[in-house]
Write an enzyme that holds these catalytic residues in place. Structure first.
Site, PDB file in Angstrom:
ATOM      1  N   ILE A  87      14.723  -2.121  -4.284  1.00  0.00           N
ATOM      2  CA  ILE A  87      15.280  -3.407  -4.697  1.00  0.00           C
ATOM      3  C   ILE A  87      16.287  -3.851  -3.643  1.00  0.00           C
ATOM      4  CG2 ILE A  87      16.749  -4.504  -6.436  1.00  0.00           C
ATOM      5  CD1 ILE A  87      15.403  -2.564  -8.477  1.00  0.00           C
ATOM      6  N   ASN A 102       8.130 -12.081  -1.986  1.00  0.00           N
ATOM      7  CA  ASN A 102       7.661 -10.736  -2.348  1.00  0.00           C
ATOM      8  C   ASN A 102       6.260 -10.846  -2.940  1.00  0.00           C
ATOM      9  OD1 ASN A 102       7.883  -7.869  -2.951  1.00  0.00           O
ATOM     10  ND2 ASN A 102       8.115  -8.477  -5.103  1.00  0.00           N
ATOM     11  N   HIS A 104       3.700  -8.987  -5.603  1.00  0.00           N
ATOM     12  CA  HIS A 104       3.752  -8.028  -6.706  1.00  0.00           C
ATOM     13  C   HIS A 104       2.367  -7.922  -7.344  1.00  0.00           C
ATOM     14  CE1 HIS A 104       5.751  -5.654  -9.801  1.00  0.00           C
ATOM     15  NE2 HIS A 104       4.898  -6.212 -10.636  1.00  0.00           N
TER      16      HIS A 104
HETATM   17  C1  GRF Z   1       1.082  -3.819  -2.922  1.00  0.00           C
HETATM   18  O1  GRF Z   1       0.331  -3.518  -4.071  1.00  0.00           O
HETATM   19  C2  GRF Z   1       2.196  -4.766  -3.262  1.00  0.00           C
HETATM   20  O2  GRF Z   1       1.864  -5.692  -4.248  1.00  0.00           O
HETATM   21  C3  GRF Z   1       3.254  -3.836  -3.763  1.00  0.00           C
HETATM   22  O3  GRF Z   1       3.159  -2.702  -2.935  1.00  0.00           O
HETATM   23  C4  GRF Z   1       1.844  -2.602  -2.436  1.00  0.00           C
HETATM   24  C5  GRF Z   1       1.950  -2.564  -0.946  1.00  0.00           C
HETATM   25  O4  GRF Z   1       0.725  -2.301  -0.309  1.00  0.00           O
HETATM   26  N1  GRF Z   1       4.549  -4.478  -3.740  1.00  0.00           N
HETATM   27  P1  GRF Z   1       0.614  -2.382   1.274  1.00  0.00           P
HETATM   28  O5  GRF Z   1       1.683  -1.466   1.855  1.00  0.00           O
HETATM   29  O6  GRF Z   1       0.804  -3.811   1.685  1.00  0.00           O
HETATM   30  O7  GRF Z   1      -0.760  -1.890   1.589  1.00  0.00           O
END
Ligand code: GRF
Length: 201
Positions: A87, A102, A104
């Protein structure tokens, strides 16, 4: 961009830029983890990167202050959190108000504030989940929403299969959101983000 691991969303932005689909430049990538695969992707594509670990700075506030300094030194206009697993310190959020996105892996506000959103969606039994790109505020996973993409849950889904289909949508949603930002088409109005029409040039 701030990353911690695999960096597949970083790769999606790299690909979109290299294909000419995204009028942006990744000026620097910061990882809080030295072993992040994302750093190797930076090396392969000639993108500047730096590791800023918590243990070298003692506190999250100090660590994120250094990250903020570094981002400002590079003159970044937008900060993208792509799998950054901590965070953000409120001080860092305030330095880049309205300029942090971000990604998610759920349809927020469902299954926010979690690093296991895909599993929680499956366990809850929702029929549709997906991904969300949102502006970052001090309210974790609660900032104004820019782009969402739905993913239907299949009868035979398990966590890996569902996560993979959500990830494929993330790789569309994040470049789309960054493109809208780069084109100056996002206007934050309270909780809502208005997407302005493209200007014909
Ligand atoms: C993704 O699922 C994103 O939504 C989450 O963490 C993961 C990161 O994957 N916050 P990557 O490192 O971009 O492959």
């Amino acid at each position: 961009m701030l990353v911690s691991g695999r960096g597949s969303n970083l790769q999606a932005l790299i690909d979109a830029i290299e294909h000419g689909d995204l009028p942006a430049r990744i000026s620097v990538v910061v990882s809080n983890r030295p072993a992040a695969l994302a750093l190797e992707r930076c090396r392969q594509h000639g993108i500047a990167s730096r590791v800023v670990e918590l243990k070298s700075h003692g506190s999250r506030a100090a660590q994120h202050s250094v990250i903020g300094d570094f981002l400002e030194e590079h003159g970044v206009e937008l900060v993208v959190l792509a799998g950054f697993d901590r965070i953000l310190d409120p001080g860092l959020v305030r330095r880049f108000v309205g300029r942090i996105l971000n990604i998610h892996p759920s349809l927020l506000p469902a299954f926010g504030k979690s690093l296991q959103s895909q599993r929680e969606a499956l366990e809850y039994g929702v029929k549709i989940t997906g991904c969300t790109v949102h502006f970052v505020t001090e309210d974790v996973d609660g900032g104004p929403i820019v782009v969402q993409r739905p993913v239907p849950v299949r009868e035979d889904d398990d966590e890996p299969s569902l996560s993979a289909r959500i990830l494929a949508e993330e790789h569309r949603a994040l470049p789309e959101a960054v493109r809208l930002f780069a084109e100056g088409r996002l206007r934050i109005e309270g909780r809502r983000v208005q997407i302005l029409d493209a200007v014909l040039r």
